[in-house]
Write an enzyme that holds these catalytic residues in place. Structure first.
Site, PDB file in Angstrom:
ATOM      1  N   SER A   1       0.827  -1.190   0.000  1.00  0.00           N
ATOM      2  CA  SER A   1       0.000   0.000   0.000  1.00  0.00           C
ATOM      3  C   SER A   1       0.875   1.259   0.000  1.00  0.00           C
ATOM      4  O   SER A   1       1.674   1.440  -0.909  1.00  0.00           O
ATOM      5  CB  SER A   1      -0.957  -0.055   1.194  1.00  0.00           C
ATOM      6  OG  SER A   1      -1.980   0.893   1.089  1.00  0.00           O
TER       7      SER A   1
ATOM      8  N   ASP B   1      -8.930  -4.329  -6.419  1.00  0.00           N
ATOM      9  CA  ASP B   1      -8.457  -3.439  -5.357  1.00  0.00           C
ATOM     10  C   ASP B   1      -8.383  -2.013  -5.913  1.00  0.00           C
ATOM     11  O   ASP B   1      -7.617  -1.738  -6.836  1.00  0.00           O
ATOM     12  CB  ASP B   1      -7.083  -3.911  -4.888  1.00  0.00           C
ATOM     13  CG  ASP B   1      -6.442  -3.010  -3.836  1.00  0.00           C
ATOM     14  OD1 ASP B   1      -7.010  -1.957  -3.509  1.00  0.00           O
ATOM     15  OD2 ASP B   1      -5.359  -3.381  -3.345  1.00  0.00           O
TER      16      ASP B   1
ATOM     17  N   HIS C   1      -8.315  -4.875  -0.805  1.00  0.00           N
ATOM     18  CA  HIS C   1      -7.057  -4.264  -0.377  1.00  0.00           C
ATOM     19  C   HIS C   1      -6.560  -4.849   0.942  1.00  0.00           C
ATOM     20  O   HIS C   1      -5.362  -4.750   1.251  1.00  0.00           O
ATOM     21  CB  HIS C   1      -7.223  -2.750  -0.255  1.00  0.00           C
ATOM     22  CG  HIS C   1      -5.935  -2.016  -0.080  1.00  0.00           C
ATOM     23  ND1 HIS C   1      -4.933  -2.023  -1.038  1.00  0.00           N
ATOM     24  CD2 HIS C   1      -5.442  -1.267   0.950  1.00  0.00           C
ATOM     25  CE1 HIS C   1      -3.904  -1.317  -0.603  1.00  0.00           C
ATOM     26  NE2 HIS C   1      -4.184  -0.844   0.591  1.00  0.00           N
TER      27      HIS C   1
END
Length: 237
Positions: free
Chosen positions: A121, A188, A200
């Site tokens: 991320s 995602d 995610h």
């Protein structure tokens, strides 16, 4: 919408899974600086937005899987020391500076150690900044010196916000692209144009963490010639 705005939006969305997973995340692995001897493999991993200090849930699982893959080799791991906060314009560049410093220090102190760089991320954005950022996203413009690439055996990123603007490490990084696996879980929205927000949070459950560990183990064995992008449809390219 500009590239920076698109990446910023993806980074904002990246906090979705991190907060939900907070209770599942263990402490980070010890820093390589604490080791008396140089390991065979050193992992430097940047956690996602709002995760507690350490490797993060994805990072912990990735290191565990990699250790299982590598058997008798010594594998140590260190977490990128940064806030991983929602103030991305400050947080991601600060993480990039710390990651770069750790990697360069390991390369200098332990020239025979194979280095693995990873991020999830916002942590994937941190990795982008030091390995594949020709456009100087967020005004960073401080990639690692080219000779460092010789010490980095593999790169693994998950839920990479750069995917929202098509700037995938496998194709955007001349030095690291061929040794990179860049994974986006289904739809995602952090790394694709999809809208499956729970995706995610599910990189461990999807099997993509194990897939990345397999790729990295193959790179360490010298048997994988090119980087791998797994896109939103789940196909490799």
């Amino acid at each position: 919408m500009t590239d920076q705005h698109t990446v910023r939006r993806a980074l904002l969305m990246s906090g979705i899974g991190a907060v939900a997973a907070a209770g599942l995340i263990g402490p980070g692995a010890a820093s390589a600086d604490a080791a008396d001897a140089c390991p065979d493999v050193q992992v430097v991993f940047a956690r996602g937005t709002a995760e507690p200090t350490g490797l993060g849930r994805v990072g912990e699982a990735f290191v565990d899987d990699l250790r299982d893959q590598l058997g008798g080799r010594t594998v140590t791991a260190s977490a990128v020391n940064y806030s991983a906060s929602y103030d991305f314009l400050q947080s991601a560049p600060a993480g990039a500076d710390d990651a770069s410093a750790q990697i360069q220090a390991t390369a200098a102190r332990c020239p025979d150690t194979r280095i693995v760089v990873g991020g999830y991320s916002q942590g994937a954005a941190v990795v982008d900044l030091i390995t594949g950022d020709p456009a100087a996203t967020f005004g960073f413009g401080r990639p690692m010196p080219a000779p460092v690439a010789d010490h980095v055996a593999a790169v693994a990123v998950f839920g990479n916000p750069a995917g929202r603007i098509g700037r995938i490490l496998t194709t955007s990084s001349p030095l690291y692209g061929a040794k990179t696996i860049d994974l986006c879980n289904g739809a995602d929205p952090v790394c694709s144009d999809g809208d499956d927000r729970p995706a995610h949070s599910h990189y461990v459950e999807s099997g993509m963490v194990t897939q990345a560990a397999d790729f990295v183990a193959s790179r360490l064995a010298g048997s994988v010639p090119a980087g791998v992008l797994v896109n939103a449809s789940g196909t490799a390219g």
